[in-house]
Design a protein around this motif. Sequence first.
Motif, PDB file in Angstrom:
ATOM      1  N   TYR A  67       0.897  -1.162   0.021  1.00  0.00           N
ATOM      2  CA  TYR A  67      -0.124  -0.087  -0.120  1.00  0.00           C
ATOM      3  C   TYR A  67       0.969   1.205   0.073  1.00  0.00           C
ATOM      4  O   TYR A  67       0.326   2.549  -0.333  1.00  0.00           O
ATOM      5  CB  TYR A  67      -1.019   0.127   1.305  1.00  0.00           C
ATOM      6  CG  TYR A  67      -1.817  -1.141   1.272  1.00  0.00           C
ATOM      7  CD1 TYR A  67      -3.006  -1.042   0.490  1.00  0.00           C
ATOM      8  CD2 TYR A  67      -1.677  -2.217   2.128  1.00  0.00           C
ATOM      9  CE1 TYR A  67      -3.778  -2.297   0.640  1.00  0.00           C
ATOM     10  CE2 TYR A  67      -2.584  -3.062   2.198  1.00  0.00           C
ATOM     11  CZ  TYR A  67      -3.744  -3.156   1.349  1.00  0.00           C
ATOM     12  OH  TYR A  67      -4.659  -4.290   1.313  1.00  0.00           O
TER      13      TYR A  67
ATOM     14  N   TYR B 240      -0.352   4.651  -2.381  1.00  0.00           N
ATOM     15  CA  TYR B 240      -0.592   4.480  -3.666  1.00  0.00           C
ATOM     16  C   TYR B 240      -1.716   5.249  -4.073  1.00  0.00           C
ATOM     17  O   TYR B 240      -2.035   5.960  -5.141  1.00  0.00           O
ATOM     18  CB  TYR B 240      -0.504   3.220  -4.280  1.00  0.00           C
ATOM     19  CG  TYR B 240       0.571   2.461  -4.342  1.00  0.00           C
ATOM     20  CD1 TYR B 240       1.491   2.654  -5.524  1.00  0.00           C
ATOM     21  CD2 TYR B 240       1.463   1.496  -3.427  1.00  0.00           C
ATOM     22  CE1 TYR B 240       2.453   1.837  -5.836  1.00  0.00           C
ATOM     23  CE2 TYR B 240       2.552   1.140  -3.651  1.00  0.00           C
ATOM     24  CZ  TYR B 240       3.138   1.083  -4.854  1.00  0.00           C
ATOM     25  OH  TYR B 240       4.252   0.545  -5.233  1.00  0.00           O
ATOM     26  N   LYS B 241      -2.822   5.367  -3.045  1.00  0.00           N
ATOM     27  CA  LYS B 241      -4.045   5.961  -3.395  1.00  0.00           C
ATOM     28  C   LYS B 241      -3.932   7.290  -3.299  1.00  0.00           C
ATOM     29  O   LYS B 241      -4.651   8.084  -4.202  1.00  0.00           O
ATOM     30  CB  LYS B 241      -5.189   5.286  -2.449  1.00  0.00           C
ATOM     31  CG  LYS B 241      -4.813   5.689  -0.925  1.00  0.00           C
ATOM     32  CD  LYS B 241      -6.048   5.101   0.008  1.00  0.00           C
ATOM     33  CE  LYS B 241      -5.762   5.700   1.336  1.00  0.00           C
ATOM     34  NZ  LYS B 241      -6.722   5.092   2.305  1.00  0.00           N
TER      35      LYS B 241
ATOM     36  N   GLN C  25      -4.334  10.070  -7.041  1.00  0.00           N
ATOM     37  CA  GLN C  25      -5.153  11.071  -7.017  1.00  0.00           C
ATOM     38  C   GLN C  25      -4.522  12.374  -8.113  1.00  0.00           C
ATOM     39  O   GLN C  25      -5.220  13.146  -8.608  1.00  0.00           O
ATOM     40  CB  GLN C  25      -5.535  12.004  -5.793  1.00  0.00           C
ATOM     41  CG  GLN C  25      -6.269  10.946  -4.930  1.00  0.00           C
ATOM     42  CD  GLN C  25      -6.303  11.536  -3.648  1.00  0.00           C
ATOM     43  OE1 GLN C  25      -5.832  12.706  -3.326  1.00  0.00           O
ATOM     44  NE2 GLN C  25      -6.831  10.820  -2.683  1.00  0.00           N
TER      45      GLN C  25
END
Length: 504
Positions: A67, A82-83, A87
């Motif tokens: 992650y 990563y999230k 964006q």
Amino acid sequence: MRQQWTRRASLSASLKIGDHQGHCRTPEEEECYIPFAQDSLVRQWNSMQNVADSNQNSQTPTQRNKYLLNINVGGKLFQIPYKVLAQYPITRLGKLALYTDPVKKLQLCDDYLVQKNEYFFDRDPSIFHYIFHFYRSGVLWVMDEMCPSNFVEEIEYWGIHLKYSQRCCRILLEEKQDELSEYLKIEKELEAELEPLESGAQFDGKFLGRFRKVAWNLIENPYSSVPAKIIAVMSSFFVLISIVGMTLSTVEEMKNETGKVWMEQMEIVCAIFFTSEYILRLLAASSFRNFLRAAFNAIDLVAILPFYIQILFESLDDGEMQYHEELHKVENVSKLGKVLKLIKLMRIFRILKLARHSTGLRAFSFTMRQCYQQVCCLLLFIAMGVFTFSALIHSVEHDVPGTDFTSIPCAWWWAAVSLSTVGYGDTVPDTILGRMVAFVCISFGIILNGMPISILYNKFSDYYAKLKAHEMSQSLQLSRRIRLKERVLRKFSECCRADPHYYR
């Protein structure tokens, strides 16, 4: 973000720092340690070799977090989810998080450490702190102590647009960029002002190139040798003599025969010197076109033309007097006299020749070229004030018997004198309203004259200091070559040793 205190032997594929043999440094030692300065410890390595070393030294595999993206920027480790990077898909780290092809990922970074799953970037870690903060908060902060060019270069590398920063930060950064661009532009023009018109390399391979180079340095670069300095002093001396002679020729006591002869001989000597100087410059120039384009050479030409034009008109006048009637001769003499007066007046431009060897005049000229917009704006304000107050004073004073403000054009002189705060007193208003208009006009002139003084003076002092520093450096180099004081002392000591009576 966390600090990687016990660092692996390398940060990139082309560098490997010497084996530390499991030595763990304290935070204070790590901050003082500069591995890149130790060139003797650098050797080639590759990422797969790092994996082999790890299998030998450690039996437990490294745990990977799927992650978090591990980023090593200049030796400092950052971890970003990563999230969060997803964006911002157009940024470099956003692409690195979204790409699945390992080849494309390697094209985005400088190296990849397989053992620790770290992407290495050989960039400035201090600026990356603000990039890291941007991904966490969505706002790009700009600090005042940062170099604007370096900061813009870094954010362009990471693919982050300046629009993500706050408006206040963006405005300050753009102002600093404009100031830096203007400063660099002025520095470049100032260097061009200091550089000589012709460099020594331009004479190579040309006809009599060596002789022309020596002649050019002799008359154009006063700090190249002692004779060049003497010629520069002589040029300024003849300019002053010419101006003094032109001034004395208008004195009533110098208009007798003896005075006219002395003035004519002085003018002939000055004209011969100026002509010889101009011809020598023309023959020594490497490019005839660049020589004619130079402003100083145009001033030199204007300085010597009046003398020869005067001789030409006087010779034409002598020829016409032999073939025309008396009345026609008088008319021609009157016309030629007016033309000769105008031509003689052109000799005043010789004083501009002093700018070639005067640091103050060169700084003033450079200041006017750099501040032409402010000067033009000042002239515009003066013209607006003259038209406005001349119309006002005419409207309140035109009914007064015997007034001098009979029309608006007649009031222009009064308005110009009042705006400049000179106040000759030759034309004054008589009514109370007229005096109130005059008070407002004088007050406006004080404010108008005070605005550009600080701007012009600050720039002039700055340019003058830089030109003077360059001149002093050249003068110091010349004095080191001459060593006049040392030579005089050495000769004096030799003479003293040679004289046996000196010690008695």
